[in-house]
Design an enzyme around this catalytic site. Structure first.
Site, PDB file in Angstrom:
ATOM      1  CG  LEU A   1      36.888  32.572  76.062  1.00  0.00           C
ATOM      2  CD1 LEU A   1      38.154  33.367  75.746  1.00  0.00           C
ATOM      3  CD2 LEU A   1      36.062  33.299  77.121  1.00  0.00           C
TER       4      LEU A   1
ATOM      5  CE1 TYR B   1      35.320  30.722  66.402  1.00  0.00           C
ATOM      6  CE2 TYR B   1      35.378  32.637  64.965  1.00  0.00           C
ATOM      7  CZ  TYR B   1      35.015  31.331  65.195  1.00  0.00           C
ATOM      8  OH  TYR B   1      34.362  30.623  64.222  1.00  0.00           O
ATOM      9  CB  CYS B   2      37.077  29.774  71.335  1.00  0.00           C
ATOM     10  SG  CYS B   2      36.842  28.537  72.642  1.00  0.00           S
ATOM     11  N   PRO B   3      40.702  30.729  71.644  1.00  0.00           N
ATOM     12  CG  PRO B   3      42.282  32.272  72.419  1.00  0.00           C
ATOM     13  CD  PRO B   3      40.815  32.117  72.102  1.00  0.00           C
TER      14      PRO B   3
ATOM     15  CE  LYS C   1      40.209  27.693  67.014  1.00  0.00           C
ATOM     16  NZ  LYS C   1      40.226  28.297  68.345  1.00  0.00           N
TER      17      LYS C   1
END
EC number: 2.3.1.204
Length: 276
Positions: free
Chosen positions: A91, A144-146, A157
């Site tokens: 994502l 975000y974008c896990p 992260k």
């Protein structure tokens, strides 16, 4: 096992970290596809490609299905950010001059590189680049974008990994936040989703971004970390793993021809997937 992938006799090193603001992220995904093909058909040694893009939000395919995507994109563009849709999984992520991207491109020998092995090799390389820290792999909820191969230090992260397979080659791609504010980048993506979802329920679950779950290496290590310092650490880590030759390289004539085909595909894809 994972280190085997990193112990190549020869790595072709392609450095695209200093091409500047005009270097379009669509080009990067086209480069990786062309190089995947070259490695996959045995015309090239495995490749490490290093790249940096300025002020760009790279969206995943699912992001293009957000109910109010136009409003989300308008927010990004108003703040001076470019947007592209990539051809690998995942994502929305933020790329700027404080983020180093690394692609490791291997041949997919007899389907020998299963998906986890590629991820594990990249995670192992980054852990070796950061001996002063305890790098952990595992999904960071709120980022975000896990994904299951998020890389974190102390629960925050700083990097995310994706993969792309094409014509017998595998590109394992990672973004590493070297400096700047991880929370500010995350807040930016949170605002994007807030506008693009506008409270609507969707079949696909988009991440609820919690900015403080993300940080840059400079923030996590308590010292300034630059993209160029990370590049030096990457070279040193590959050499320490027993890679015998790191050869600076550029694209061959054939690779440029394939790149042009893939770049046009990226342009066409973005024109059809993103609203005008």
């Amino acid at each position: 096992m994972m280190s085997e992938l990193l112990r190549q006799q020869t790595w072709r090193m392609i450095d695209h970290t200093t091409l500047g603001p005009s270097f379009d992220a669509k080009q990067s995904f086209a480069f990786d596809d062309a190089l995947c093909e070259s490695v996959g058909n045995g015309q090239s040694h495995p490749i490490v490609r290093l790249w940096v893009h300025h002020q760009t939000v790279v969206l995943g395919i699912q992001d293009t299905k957000l109910p109010y995507i136009e409003k989300g994109l308008a927010y990004l563009h108003e703040h001076g950010w470019r947007t592209i849709v990539r051809n690998s999984g995942g994502l929305a992520v933020v790329l700027d001059e404080g983020v180093l991207n690394v692609s490791l491109i291997f041949p997919d020998t007899k389907k020998g590189i299963d998906i986890d092995r590629g991820y594990e090799a990249m995670a192992a390389l980054i852990a070796r680049m950061l001996p002063e820290a305890r790098v952990q792999a595992g999904e960071v909820i709120g980022s975000y974008c896990p994904g299951s191969f998020d890389l974190s230090i102390d629960g925050k992260k700083f990097a995310g990994i994706s993969q792309r397979r094409i014509r017998g080659g595998v590109a394992v791609q990672v973004y590493i936040c070297a400096n700047g504010s991880g929370a500010a980048r995350a807040e930016f993506i949170r605002q994007f989703y807030e506008r693009a979802l506008a409270g609507e329920q969707t079949k696909f679950t988009y991440p609820t971004v919690v900015p403080h779950t993300m940080a840059s290496l400079s923030e996590l290590l308590g010292k300034e970390m630059t993209v160029s310092a990370l590049v030096i650490r990457l070279y040193e880590a590959l050499q320490a793993l027993g890679s015998s030759r790191l050869e600076p390289s550029s694209l061959t004539t054939e690779e440029w021809e394939r790149y042009n085909v893939y770049f046009q595909r990226m342009i066409d894809r973005n024109e059809t997937m993103l609203p005008k």
